[in-house]
Scaffold this motif. Sequence first.
Motif, PDB file in Angstrom:
ATOM      1  N   UNK A   1       8.358   0.376  -2.959  1.00 29.18           N
ATOM      2  CA  UNK A   1       8.821   1.240  -4.147  1.00 29.18           C
ATOM      3  C   UNK A   1      10.177   0.716  -4.718  1.00 29.18           C
ATOM      4  N   UNK A   2      10.314   0.622  -6.422  1.00 25.65           N
ATOM      5  CA  UNK A   2      11.330  -0.177  -7.167  1.00 25.65           C
ATOM      6  C   UNK A   2      11.204   0.509  -7.953  1.00 25.65           C
ATOM      7  N   UNK A   3      11.775   1.245  -8.977  1.00 27.01           N
ATOM      8  CA  UNK A   3      12.215   2.205 -10.132  1.00 27.01           C
ATOM      9  C   UNK A   3      13.558   1.607 -10.758  1.00 27.01           C
ATOM     10  N   UNK A   4      12.943   2.394 -12.468  1.00 27.71           N
ATOM     11  CA  UNK A   4      13.754   2.125 -13.382  1.00 27.71           C
ATOM     12  C   UNK A   4      13.938   3.339 -13.578  1.00 27.71           C
ATOM     13  N   UNK A   5      14.697   3.705 -14.690  1.00 35.31           N
ATOM     14  CA  UNK A   5      15.154   5.251 -15.214  1.00 35.31           C
ATOM     15  C   UNK A   5      15.263   4.751 -17.120  1.00 35.31           C
ATOM     16  N   UNK A   6      14.754   5.259 -18.371  1.00 40.62           N
ATOM     17  CA  UNK A   6      14.779   5.618 -19.731  1.00 40.62           C
ATOM     18  C   UNK A   6      14.896   6.736 -20.037  1.00 40.62           C
TER      19      UNK A   6
ATOM     20  N   UNK B   1      -1.327  -1.679  -6.299  1.00 38.66           N
ATOM     21  CA  UNK B   1       0.500  -1.858  -6.061  1.00 38.66           C
ATOM     22  C   UNK B   1      -0.006  -0.747  -7.805  1.00 38.66           C
ATOM     23  N   UNK B   2       0.816   0.323  -7.948  1.00 38.33           N
ATOM     24  CA  UNK B   2       0.765   0.436  -8.846  1.00 38.33           C
ATOM     25  C   UNK B   2       2.027   0.828  -9.570  1.00 38.33           C
ATOM     26  N   UNK B   3       2.146   1.555 -10.934  1.00 37.01           N
ATOM     27  CA  UNK B   3       3.018   2.060 -12.105  1.00 37.01           C
ATOM     28  C   UNK B   3       2.809   2.890 -12.462  1.00 37.01           C
ATOM     29  N   UNK B   4       3.499   4.266 -11.873  1.00 38.01           N
ATOM     30  CA  UNK B   4       3.885   5.584 -12.742  1.00 38.01           C
ATOM     31  C   UNK B   4       4.850   5.804 -13.470  1.00 38.01           C
ATOM     32  N   UNK B   5       4.813   6.155 -15.009  1.00 30.37           N
ATOM     33  CA  UNK B   5       5.700   6.895 -15.497  1.00 30.37           C
ATOM     34  C   UNK B   5       5.897   8.530 -14.872  1.00 30.37           C
TER      35      UNK B   5
ATOM     36  N   UNK C   1       8.134   4.239 -12.160  1.00 26.21           N
ATOM     37  CA  UNK C   1       8.408   4.056 -10.413  1.00 26.21           C
ATOM     38  C   UNK C   1       7.129   2.817 -10.282  1.00 26.21           C
ATOM     39  N   UNK C   2       7.574   1.603  -9.762  1.00 27.53           N
ATOM     40  CA  UNK C   2       6.232   0.822  -9.178  1.00 27.53           C
ATOM     41  C   UNK C   2       6.226   0.655  -7.674  1.00 27.53           C
ATOM     42  N   UNK C   3       4.931   0.685  -7.280  1.00 29.85           N
ATOM     43  CA  UNK C   3       5.551   0.911  -5.645  1.00 29.85           C
ATOM     44  C   UNK C   3       4.218   0.434  -5.116  1.00 29.85           C
ATOM     45  N   UNK C   4       3.589   0.744  -3.720  1.00 29.06           N
ATOM     46  CA  UNK C   4       1.948   0.694  -2.692  1.00 29.06           C
ATOM     47  C   UNK C   4       2.549   1.304  -1.766  1.00 29.06           C
ATOM     48  N   UNK C   5       1.675   1.154  -0.487  1.00 27.45           N
ATOM     49  CA  UNK C   5       1.184   1.954   0.242  1.00 27.45           C
ATOM     50  C   UNK C   5       1.295   3.506  -0.066  1.00 27.45           C
ATOM     51  N   UNK C   6       1.050   3.709  -0.779  1.00 24.60           N
ATOM     52  CA  UNK C   6       1.044   5.542  -1.211  1.00 24.60           C
ATOM     53  C   UNK C   6      -0.303   5.710   0.103  1.00 24.60           C
ATOM     54  N   UNK C   7      -1.216   7.249   0.345  1.00 20.26           N
ATOM     55  CA  UNK C   7      -1.603   6.719   1.013  1.00 20.26           C
ATOM     56  C   UNK C   7      -3.071   7.407  -0.454  1.00 20.26           C
ATOM     57  N   UNK C   8      -4.551   6.304  -0.082  1.00 16.95           N
ATOM     58  CA  UNK C   8      -5.144   6.837  -0.994  1.00 16.95           C
ATOM     59  C   UNK C   8      -5.898   7.854  -1.642  1.00 16.95           C
ATOM     60  N   UNK C   9      -5.844   8.832  -2.921  1.00  8.53           N
ATOM     61  CA  UNK C   9      -6.536  10.051  -3.045  1.00  8.53           C
ATOM     62  C   UNK C   9      -5.355  10.755  -3.131  1.00  8.53           C
ATOM     63  N   UNK C  10      -3.706  10.983  -2.080  1.00 13.89           N
ATOM     64  CA  UNK C  10      -3.545  12.112  -1.790  1.00 13.89           C
ATOM     65  C   UNK C  10      -2.360  12.288  -3.432  1.00 13.89           C
ATOM     66  N   UNK C  11      -1.646  13.017  -3.222  1.00 15.33           N
ATOM     67  CA  UNK C  11      -1.565  14.025  -4.847  1.00 15.33           C
ATOM     68  C   UNK C  11       0.008  13.599  -4.384  1.00 15.33           C
ATOM     69  N   UNK C  12       0.292  13.102  -5.045  1.00 16.66           N
ATOM     70  CA  UNK C  12       2.093  13.593  -4.339  1.00 16.66           C
ATOM     71  C   UNK C  12       2.935  13.353  -5.582  1.00 16.66           C
ATOM     72  N   UNK C  13       4.305  14.241  -5.624  1.00 19.09           N
ATOM     73  CA  UNK C  13       4.759  15.187  -6.489  1.00 19.09           C
ATOM     74  C   UNK C  13       6.006  14.870  -6.941  1.00 19.09           C
TER      75      UNK C  13
END
Length: 221
Positions: free
Chosen positions: A139-144, A189-193, A154-166
Amino acid sequence: MSTHRELREQLGGYALGHGTPAERAAVRAHLDGCAGCRAELAGIAPLRDRLALVDPDRLDDVPAPPAGLGDRVLAGVAAEQAAARTDAVPLRRRRWVPAAAAAGIAAAAFGVGWLVRPVPEPPPLEPVAVQVAVPAVQATADVVPHTWGMEVQLHGAGFTPGEVYRAQVTEDDGRVVPAGEFLGTGDTEMVCNLNSSVLRQDAASFAVLDSSGAVVLTSSL
């Protein structure tokens, strides 16, 4: 399967915390892959209190312009244009005519519901270091910084498919504030705001936790 339009129409309710768990999970999954909807949700979030006052039964009401407005505007424009072609019309008045015509057309456009929305410049991105506690996650991250709070891209990969992250942000005084949730996408790979009401200058760190509450990644701000 819900369409893009159906999910976009649910953003207001999602921002207010409405919807069944399945509906909210569908919207979260859609936000991961749709930059346009993420941007729209970021714009909706500061209006959360006002959205709570909206009467759903009146959403289909379309305001109508006053009767005869279009005819009056066009007649006024035609009269001014005719006057501008007359030699007796002073130069100052002739220069004013196109402006009056433009104002009349703008008034008519507003009357039938057109709206010109200025496009703001994007806020600056601040890259921040991320410490990952789970080897499978990258993962990498930028703050706005925003006037209404802070956004973590948040840009990242490897998070368990379907699991809810908080996600959560910790303030300088130790108070922990929620910053949204997302579904894991596995190797994709995902991009999450992630949005928080904490102002950038008051933020000490942010973290992402898995469904069991274990810390997956952290960042000092």
